[in-house]
Design a protein around this motif. Structure first.
Motif, PDB file in Angstrom:
ATOM      1  N   ALA A  80      11.143 110.373 -67.484  1.00 25.15           N
ATOM      2  CA  ALA A  80       9.849 110.445 -68.097  1.00 25.15           C
ATOM      3  C   ALA A  80      10.370 111.838 -69.244  1.00 25.15           C
ATOM      4  CB  ALA A  80       9.047 110.661 -67.227  1.00 25.15           C
ATOM      5  N   ARG A  81      10.899 112.467 -68.904  1.00 27.20           N
ATOM      6  CA  ARG A  81      10.327 113.582 -69.329  1.00 27.20           C
ATOM      7  C   ARG A  81      11.298 113.573 -71.081  1.00 27.20           C
ATOM      8  NH1 ARG A  81      11.368 116.106 -64.732  1.00 27.20           N
ATOM      9  NH2 ARG A  81      14.006 116.514 -65.061  1.00 27.20           N
ATOM     10  N   PHE A  82      12.474 112.820 -70.880  1.00 27.15           N
ATOM     11  CA  PHE A  82      13.651 112.958 -72.077  1.00 27.15           C
ATOM     12  C   PHE A  82      12.764 111.454 -72.967  1.00 27.15           C
ATOM     13  CE2 PHE A  82      16.400 109.309 -74.518  1.00 27.15           C
ATOM     14  CZ  PHE A  82      17.606 110.621 -74.717  1.00 27.15           C
ATOM     15  N   PHE A  87      11.110 110.304 -77.476  1.00 25.33           N
ATOM     16  CA  PHE A  87      10.257 109.500 -78.178  1.00 25.33           C
ATOM     17  C   PHE A  87       8.840 108.991 -78.700  1.00 25.33           C
ATOM     18  CE2 PHE A  87      13.484 107.638 -76.181  1.00 25.33           C
ATOM     19  CZ  PHE A  87      14.875 106.797 -76.973  1.00 25.33           C
ATOM     20  N   LEU A  88       8.008 109.424 -77.305  1.00 28.47           N
ATOM     21  CA  LEU A  88       7.026 110.097 -78.046  1.00 28.47           C
ATOM     22  C   LEU A  88       7.027 111.355 -78.360  1.00 28.47           C
ATOM     23  CD1 LEU A  88       5.527 108.791 -74.232  1.00 28.47           C
ATOM     24  CD2 LEU A  88       6.046 107.618 -76.188  1.00 28.47           C
ATOM     25  N   VAL A  89       7.093 111.563 -79.864  1.00 29.93           N
ATOM     26  CA  VAL A  89       6.704 112.497 -80.448  1.00 29.93           C
ATOM     27  C   VAL A  89       6.667 112.071 -82.163  1.00 29.93           C
ATOM     28  CG1 VAL A  89       8.557 114.289 -79.698  1.00 29.93           C
ATOM     29  CG2 VAL A  89       9.070 112.562 -80.926  1.00 29.93           C
ATOM     30  N   ARG A  90       5.550 113.001 -82.580  1.00 26.50           N
ATOM     31  CA  ARG A  90       5.047 112.210 -83.552  1.00 26.50           C
ATOM     32  C   ARG A  90       6.300 111.816 -84.741  1.00 26.50           C
ATOM     33  NH1 ARG A  90      -0.017 113.383 -86.186  1.00 26.50           N
ATOM     34  NH2 ARG A  90      -0.303 113.458 -88.548  1.00 26.50           N
ATOM     35  N   GLU A  91       7.491 112.960 -85.292  1.00 26.60           N
ATOM     36  CA  GLU A  91       8.333 112.550 -86.257  1.00 26.60           C
ATOM     37  C   GLU A  91       8.962 111.095 -86.115  1.00 26.60           C
ATOM     38  OE1 GLU A  91       7.877 114.957 -83.887  1.00 26.60           O
ATOM     39  OE2 GLU A  91       7.167 116.678 -85.665  1.00 26.60           O
ATOM     40  N   ALA A  92       9.096 110.669 -84.242  1.00 31.31           N
ATOM     41  CA  ALA A  92       9.998 109.673 -84.511  1.00 31.31           C
ATOM     42  C   ALA A  92       8.714 108.905 -84.504  1.00 31.31           C
ATOM     43  CB  ALA A  92      10.629 109.762 -83.063  1.00 31.31           C
TER      44      ALA A  92
END
Length: 400
Positions: A80-82, A87-92
């Motif tokens: 989940a942290r990975f 993945f759940l970041v604005r840039e991605a």
């Protein structure tokens, strides 16, 4: 793959036993023995490593074995942290959205008849379920409150004033006067007997009857002549007077506070009347039944209309670049907002889901997903170990 790796391990073990038994007769079997020893060691080591991931080798409570079932929750939290951090970041999300025209893809999909029909069916099923799972009181009350508010916002007097405004505009004014004149002529004709009786009742007793008749004839004839002239002459002065009177009535209806208050009170009385409320209840029940029938019938006007609208939206998104750009911008903002504000709860779905899994079932599930590659590790370990054993054997012979 597990059976293949095990058979290879058994094969090198048998080769080792045969080589040991016949080494005195055929010394060249020393190379076979060296290969078998190293291959058996490498294969057993890799078997232990692969097995220790999912279960305890031979059922023995060896520390740091059965890693997946015993540390399932830790693995879930780490995964989940990975996902959250990579993945759940604005840039991605922005990089992905920049390469994907979501609006055009959605429009192309919706423009197809079968897809539009599927969406329409699903929407109809959801609406039908929502209507059936509730008694309809909330929706009925909400609609009633909305209609009541609309009636309260526009009093009857204002509505009549707006109607008169339309009727008095342009050619409608002459039509309205024609209708009023025709109505007056019809009423005069229907009330001839009553007028004659009233003249007779109000005339002195000593007045001869032929005088009453003369008065009646002159009165009715004069009125009929006036109405006839008004009807035939579009420029008759009476027409302008009638229009002016109607205009004055319109202004009174629109601006007289007292009249507006009386009309509002009458309006409230009518709305609250039991007969009106009973009629509204019957109307709602019929509307509810018709709505259920329309949602269930694929060929109903409602379903076909919604399907056409969905196809139209899809076509517009697929062909209208400006509309697609606006939708893409809106979707991007929505997705970025969700990621930035709900990335932790979204990632926790992974860890919470894995925590609910049974440890043995989780281990089995993961082993089935990646087990083939892990068995290749056993195969490679057996063969590479054997080759290393051969190198050591020939190296010692050369150096010795």
């Amino acid at each position: 793959m597990r059976r293949l790796a095990t058979l290879l391990l058994v094969a090198v073990g048998v080769a080792l036993l045969v080589a040991n038994a016949l080494l005195q007769r055929w010394p060249w079997l020393g190379a076979v023995r060296a290969f078998g020893e190293a291959a058996l060691i490498g294969g057993l080591a890799d078997w232990f490593a692969v097995t220790a991931l999912f279960r305890r080798p031979l059922g023995l409570p060896i520390p740091h074995t059965a890693i997946v079932p015993t540390r399932k929750d830790d693995i879930g939290r780490a995964l989940a942290r990975f996902i959250r951090d990579n993945f759940l970041v604005r840039e991605a999300i922005e990089r992905r959205l920049d390469r994907t025209d979501l609006a055009a893809r959605l429009g192309t999909w919706l423009a197809k008849g079968e897809n539009a029909a599927r969406v329409t069916h699903d929407l109809g099923a959801v609406l039908d379920w929502l209507l059936r799972t509730s008694d309809g009181n909330e929706l009925r009350n909400a609609l009633g409150a909305s209609l009541r508010g609309a009636f309260d916002a526009v009093p009857v007097s204002a509505g009549l004033a707006a109607l008169l405004e339309v009727l008095l505009s342009g050619a409608h004014a002459q039509t309205l006067v024609d209708k009023l004149v025709a109505l007056a002529r019809a009423q005069l004709e229907s009330q001839r007997v009553l007028i004659r009786v009233r003249i007779h009742e109000r005339s002195p007793w000593w007045l001869p009857k032929f005088v009453d008749q003369q008065i009646f004839d002159e009165l009715i004839g004069g009125l009929e002549q006036i109405l006839e002239e008004i009807a035939k002459d579009p420029r008759h002065p009476a027409r302008a007077e009638i229009a002016a009177a109607l205009g004055s009535l319109r202004d009174t209806l629109a601006h007289d506070p007292a009249l507006a208050a009386r009309s509002r009170a009458l309006q409230t009385e009518v709305i609250d009347h039991p007969a009106v409320r009973a009629y509204a209840q019957d109307l709602w029940q019929q509307l509810d039944a018709d709505l259920h029938a329309a949602l269930a019938d694929p060929r109903s006007t409602l379903r076909l209309g919604v399907e056409r609208e969905i196809r139209g939206i899809g076509t517009a998104l697929a062909t209208d670049a400006a509309a697609a750009a606006r939708l893409n911008a809106w979707l991007e903002q929505v997705l970025l907002y969700l990621v930035e504000n709900y990335r932790d709860p979204l990632s926790e779905v992974v860890s919470e889901t894995i925590e609910q899994w049974d440890p043995a079932a989780t281990s089995r599930r993961i082993e089935l997903a990646i087990g083939t590659d892990l068995q290749y590790i056993r195969l490679n370990g057996t063969l590479v170990g054997g080759l290393v054993g051969l190198l050591l054997y020939f190296g010692s012979r050369v150096l010795g």
